[in-house]
Scaffold this motif. Structure first.
Motif, PDB file in Angstrom:
ATOM      1  N   GLY A 244       3.247 -38.844 -27.447  1.00  0.00           N
ATOM      2  CA  GLY A 244       3.216 -37.465 -26.956  1.00  0.00           C
ATOM      3  C   GLY A 244       2.969 -37.333 -25.457  1.00  0.00           C
ATOM      4  O   GLY A 244       3.366 -36.328 -24.862  1.00  0.00           O
ATOM      5  N   LEU A 245       2.336 -38.314 -24.842  1.00  0.00           N
ATOM      6  CA  LEU A 245       2.047 -38.199 -23.402  1.00  0.00           C
ATOM      7  C   LEU A 245       3.218 -38.616 -22.525  1.00  0.00           C
ATOM      8  O   LEU A 245       3.073 -38.681 -21.304  1.00  0.00           O
ATOM      9  N   PHE A 246       4.359 -38.902 -23.162  1.00  0.00           N
ATOM     10  CA  PHE A 246       5.482 -39.395 -22.358  1.00  0.00           C
ATOM     11  C   PHE A 246       6.714 -38.492 -22.423  1.00  0.00           C
ATOM     12  O   PHE A 246       7.796 -38.923 -22.826  1.00  0.00           O
ATOM     13  N   PRO A 247       6.551 -37.229 -21.995  1.00  0.00           N
ATOM     14  CA  PRO A 247       7.737 -36.363 -21.905  1.00  0.00           C
ATOM     15  C   PRO A 247       8.644 -36.858 -20.779  1.00  0.00           C
ATOM     16  O   PRO A 247       8.163 -37.457 -19.809  1.00  0.00           O
ATOM     17  N   ALA A 248       9.939 -36.601 -20.907  1.00  0.00           N
ATOM     18  CA  ALA A 248      10.877 -37.098 -19.896  1.00  0.00           C
ATOM     19  C   ALA A 248      10.943 -36.189 -18.676  1.00  0.00           C
ATOM     20  O   ALA A 248      11.435 -36.582 -17.627  1.00  0.00           O
ATOM     21  N   THR A 249      10.460 -34.953 -18.828  1.00  0.00           N
ATOM     22  CA  THR A 249      10.427 -34.062 -17.666  1.00  0.00           C
ATOM     23  C   THR A 249       9.004 -33.542 -17.531  1.00  0.00           C
ATOM     24  O   THR A 249       8.201 -33.645 -18.458  1.00  0.00           O
ATOM     25  N   GLU A 250       8.714 -32.969 -16.383  1.00  0.00           N
ATOM     26  CA  GLU A 250       7.343 -32.509 -16.157  1.00  0.00           C
ATOM     27  C   GLU A 250       7.068 -31.157 -16.829  1.00  0.00           C
ATOM     28  O   GLU A 250       6.016 -30.564 -16.626  1.00  0.00           O
ATOM     29  N   SER A 251       8.040 -30.681 -17.623  1.00  0.00           N
ATOM     30  CA  SER A 251       7.813 -29.384 -18.274  1.00  0.00           C
ATOM     31  C   SER A 251       6.612 -29.497 -19.213  1.00  0.00           C
ATOM     32  O   SER A 251       6.254 -30.584 -19.650  1.00  0.00           O
ATOM     33  N   ARG A 252       6.025 -28.358 -19.525  1.00  0.00           N
ATOM     34  CA  ARG A 252       4.788 -28.349 -20.303  1.00  0.00           C
ATOM     35  C   ARG A 252       5.016 -29.002 -21.672  1.00  0.00           C
ATOM     36  O   ARG A 252       6.028 -28.775 -22.319  1.00  0.00           O
ATOM     37  N   ARG A 253       4.039 -29.821 -22.076  1.00  0.00           N
ATOM     38  CA  ARG A 253       4.150 -30.425 -23.404  1.00  0.00           C
ATOM     39  C   ARG A 253       3.864 -29.361 -24.471  1.00  0.00           C
ATOM     40  O   ARG A 253       3.109 -28.430 -24.230  1.00  0.00           O
TER      41      ARG A 253
END
Ligand SMILES: Cc1ncc(COP(=O)(O)O)c(C=O)c1O
Length: 455
Positions: A244-253
């Motif tokens: 979960g801590l590895f989104p591909a963009t900086e958009s909000r998780r």
């Protein structure tokens, strides 16, 4: 010496007769392919050390520093003194002795969940485990009470979950998934079908964020709908969240299911393997469900899991917990802060892989792939079945490793897909790996077109 049945008795190198056991006499799960998957996938990489591996879901090793271990241990030691008021004898005991079954970094894990995930949980509801793998095992052991019990799981399913369930004689029933995670209509249908057959669906296991292996994520609306459905059907949800801590963009998780859970329906499985250090083997489970005993006494599911744990691993290594605790303390308990570099590298690798696939397999080609919003994994679909024999040929003749998706279904049916991982590679590795994969695909298509039966 002749044996019953005509064979020769087994002997060691010195000729002494030794005991021989039969696999058929051991637990039936030991013959199940799910239990071979992890070893097979690890060993195949060792057999082809020169191949580029787009198979391993392990973190990138450049992130680990030997000297940092001492710093983290020391930070945790200091925390025991300064924040928990332990004297030198207590510190010594905490770090070197057998210890609290539910763990010694539970309060830091609780703070981490509050800081990073907006999850408020009593530290007493947390059991620190030997990796998330043990957490899954403890939960399944506690839930499996009756031969009618079954587990539902979003398919394709992580093999560690399937294997643990098999060892516990808990059948796993697949729930269909779409490009956006678990198919809620199918989940409801599976619950009804199981109940109609006299079975007891105990829970549904899923990864709402950047799932392994599918890479899919559940939308916010579907998370809420899933919680509503689970409430209507009186079903527990097992939420596994290693990526979960590895989104591909900086958009909000998106919020986790546990963060949205108002009626303690979600058992949350956590791992520090991808964020901190897989070698520490530290994970945890949040099990804040009240458990009532026959006399009306109440405790938490976590306390029951601790009983199981005391008979499986006694307690999680305090030294390993101290390292993880030190990492948390060094970053004000935020793993979002601790993993800035990792997030950037994994996101960049994921973009690079997806662009690389598009370059090598132009629109209209018979190869497709997922474009995950984060995590480590991309699933590539190809016009031929993908099995372990093809993986060996790929490694031997083309020098590239990947993971056959068939391992995540386990029903023996042919699967026309493979999983690529971006976590343990560089951009150059990705380029070389994809060139080799493209050569493999071209070779397979030609081989099949010109082979016997080709039209
Ligand atoms: C979905 C999932 N759950 C659990 C685990 C196991 O985590 P741990 O290493 O903490 O046991 C993994 C490891 O790859 C995983 O992918």
């Amino acid at each position: 010496m002749r044996r019953r049945g005509g064979g020769t008795a087994p002997a060691d190198d010195d000729g002494a007769v030794i005991v021989e056991l039969h696999l058929a006499d051991l637990h039936p799960a030991l013959e199940d392919p799910a239990l071979n998957s992890m070893n097979f996938l690890n060993e195949v990489a060792q057999d082809y050390p020169d191949a580029v591996s787009l198979a391993a879901g392990r973190p990138y090793e450049e992130f680990f520093e030997f000297s940092a271990l001492h710093r983290y241990l020391d930070l945790f030691r200091q925390h025991l003194v300064d924040d928990l008021g332990q004297d030198p004898v207590q510190v010594h005991r905490t770090l070197f002795q057998y210890g609290r079954t539910k763990g010694i970094v539970h309060h830091l894990v609780a703070r981490n969940l509050a800081v990073d995930e907006g999850i408020t949980v009593d530290p007493e509801a947390i059991v620190v485990t030997v990796g998330c793998q043990e957490a899954m095992f403890l939960v399944l052991r506690a839930l499996r009470a009756d031969p009618r019990d079954v587990l539902l799981a979003a398919a394709p399913t992580y093999v560690g979950l399937t294997g643990a369930a098999r060892l516990l004689d808990l059948p796993v029933r697949p729930v269909a998934t779409t490009d956006s995670g678990v198919d809620l209509a199918d989940l409801r249908a599976q619950v009804h079908r199981a109940r109609a057959e006299g079975l007891r669906p105990r829970a549904c296991y899923l990864m709402p964020d950047f799932a392994n292996p599918s890479g899919t994520s559940l939308s916010l609306a579907d998370r809420r709908a899933l919680l509503d459905l689970a409430a209507e059907e009186e079903l527990l949800l097992l939420e596994d969240n290693p990526y979960g801590l590895f989104p591909a963009t900086e958009s909000r998780r998106l919020p986790t299911l546990k963060a949205l859970d108002t009626d303690r329906r979600v058992v949350y499985l956590g791992s520090f393997a991808k964020t901190v250090l897989p070698g520490a083997r530290v994970g945890y489970v949040v099990a804040d469900q009240p458990v009532v005993d026959a006399d009306g006494g109440k405790g938490l599911l976590a306390d029951q899991l601790a009983k199981v744990k005391s008979m499986v691993s006694v307690n999680t290594s305090p030294v390993a917990q101290a390292v993880v605790g030190g990492v948390l303390l060094a970053h004000d308990c935020s793993l979002v802060t601790a993993t800035v570099r990792q997030r950037a590298v994994y996101a960049d690798n994921l973009r690079h892989l997806v662009h690389g696939l598009a370059r090598r397999f132009p629109a209209g080609s018979s190869v497709g792939w997922t474009v995950p919003a984060g995590g480590f994994f991309v699933v590539v679909t190809v016009p031929f079945p993908v099995d372990d024999a093809l993986l060996h040929r790929s490694a031997r003749e083309y020098g590239v490793l990947w993971t056959p998706m068939a391992h995540f279904y386990g029903d023996g049916a042919p699967v026309y897909a493979l999983r690529l991982s971006v976590s343990a590679v560089t951009r150059d590795d990705i380029d070389r790996g994809l060139d080799r994969l493209a050569a493999l695909v071209a070779g397979e298509v030609t081989r099949r077109d010109s082979g016997p039966g080709a039209r």
